[in-house]
Design a protein around this motif. Structure first.
Motif, mmCIF file in Angstrom:
data_model
loop_
_atom_site.group_PDB
_atom_site.id
_atom_site.type_symbol
_atom_site.label_atom_id
_atom_site.label_comp_id
_atom_site.label_asym_id
_atom_site.label_seq_id
_atom_site.Cartn_x
_atom_site.Cartn_y
_atom_site.Cartn_z
ATOM 1 N N PHE A 28 -6.672 -5.622 7.854
ATOM 2 C CA PHE A 28 -5.503 -5.745 7.079
ATOM 3 C C PHE A 28 -4.264 -4.766 7.494
ATOM 4 O O PHE A 28 -4.088 -4.226 8.405
ATOM 5 C CB PHE A 28 -5.602 -4.787 5.725
ATOM 6 N N GLN A 29 -3.085 -5.899 7.044
ATOM 7 C CA GLN A 29 -1.783 -5.307 8.686
ATOM 8 C C GLN A 29 -0.462 -4.516 6.972
ATOM 9 O O GLN A 29 -0.896 -5.105 6.367
ATOM 10 C CB GLN A 29 -0.968 -6.010 9.137
ATOM 11 N N LEU A 30 -0.546 -3.593 7.146
ATOM 12 C CA LEU A 30 0.116 -2.922 5.608
ATOM 13 C C LEU A 30 1.751 -3.300 6.073
ATOM 14 O O LEU A 30 2.172 -2.953 6.987
ATOM 15 C CB LEU A 30 0.077 -1.227 5.554
ATOM 16 N N GLY A 31 2.106 -3.692 4.609
ATOM 17 C CA GLY A 31 4.053 -3.542 4.741
ATOM 18 C C GLY A 31 4.105 -2.342 3.819
ATOM 19 O O GLY A 31 5.518 -1.885 4.308
ATOM 20 N N ALA A 32 3.502 -1.885 2.752
ATOM 21 C CA ALA A 32 3.876 -0.998 2.510
ATOM 22 C C ALA A 32 2.406 0.343 2.614
ATOM 23 O O ALA A 32 1.803 -0.068 1.747
ATOM 24 C CB ALA A 32 4.999 -1.207 1.010
ATOM 25 N N ILE A 33 2.799 0.720 1.850
ATOM 26 C CA ILE A 33 1.903 2.012 1.162
ATOM 27 C C ILE A 33 2.398 3.313 0.218
ATOM 28 O O ILE A 33 3.907 3.404 0.623
ATOM 29 C CB ILE A 33 0.813 3.399 2.960
ATOM 30 N N VAL A 34 1.278 3.336 -0.275
ATOM 31 C CA VAL A 34 2.442 4.744 -1.951
ATOM 32 C C VAL A 34 0.953 5.704 -2.242
ATOM 33 O O VAL A 34 -0.406 4.812 -2.489
ATOM 34 C CB VAL A 34 2.792 3.862 -2.942
ATOM 35 N N MET A 35 1.128 6.834 -2.710
ATOM 36 C CA MET A 35 -0.137 7.750 -3.135
ATOM 37 C C MET A 35 0.539 7.431 -4.427
ATOM 38 O O MET A 35 1.585 8.219 -4.803
ATOM 39 C CB MET A 35 -0.121 8.662 -2.218
ATOM 40 N N GLU A 36 -0.205 7.535 -5.670
ATOM 41 C CA GLU A 36 -0.122 7.763 -6.466
ATOM 42 C C GLU A 36 -1.607 8.220 -7.376
ATOM 43 O O GLU A 36 -2.609 7.672 -6.973
ATOM 44 C CB GLU A 36 -0.097 6.400 -7.482
ATOM 45 N N SER A 37 -1.216 9.311 -8.785
ATOM 46 C CA SER A 37 -2.611 10.148 -8.940
ATOM 47 C C SER A 37 -3.527 10.129 -7.951
ATOM 48 O O SER A 37 -4.758 10.297 -8.199
ATOM 49 C CB SER A 37 -2.343 9.766 -9.983
ATOM 50 N N GLY A 38 -3.353 10.527 -7.060
ATOM 51 C CA GLY A 38 -4.104 10.867 -5.566
ATOM 52 C C GLY A 38 -5.279 9.515 -5.402
ATOM 53 O O GLY A 38 -5.985 10.224 -4.039
#
Length: 105
Positions: A28-38
């Motif tokens: 997996f090559q990430l273009g974006a990341i986000v944390m939501e509710s842990g």
């Protein structure tokens, strides 16, 4: 806080700015990341355009759904918290008092 570089996921110390390799996400090559509710989610640009769930407890990655284009960003859903009853009641009382008109003699 997290940042990604290709398939590597780093934890960033927000005090010093130092990045530490947390895990490698395989293909997996990430273009974006986000944390939501842990929960940490990623937008993988490769091998497919998938929204993925990144489990930091056991370093597993699972695809949740596919998309038709690359990721430029992800955003968490913001749900406003309801006002506690005493605050809401006081606001309504102040509004009612402000609506009263005073007669000029």
């Amino acid at each position: 806080m997290y940042i990604s570089a290709g398939s590597d996921l780093y934890t960033v110390n927000t005090f010093t700015g130092a990045a530490t390799l947390d895990e490698t996400l395989g293909s997996f090559q990430l273009g974006a990341i986000v944390m939501e509710s842990g929960t940490l989610y990623g937008g993988a640009d490769s091998p497919n355009n998938d929204i993925i769930n990144i489990n930091n407890n056991d370093s597993t990655v699972s695809a949740l759904s596919g998309t038709s284009g690359n990721f430029w960003g992800l955003a968490a859903t913001v749900v406003p918290e309801p006002l506690p009853a005493p605050v809401l009641g006081a606001a309504m009382l102040l509004a009612a008092m402000g609506m009263r008109r005073h007669k000029v003699a």
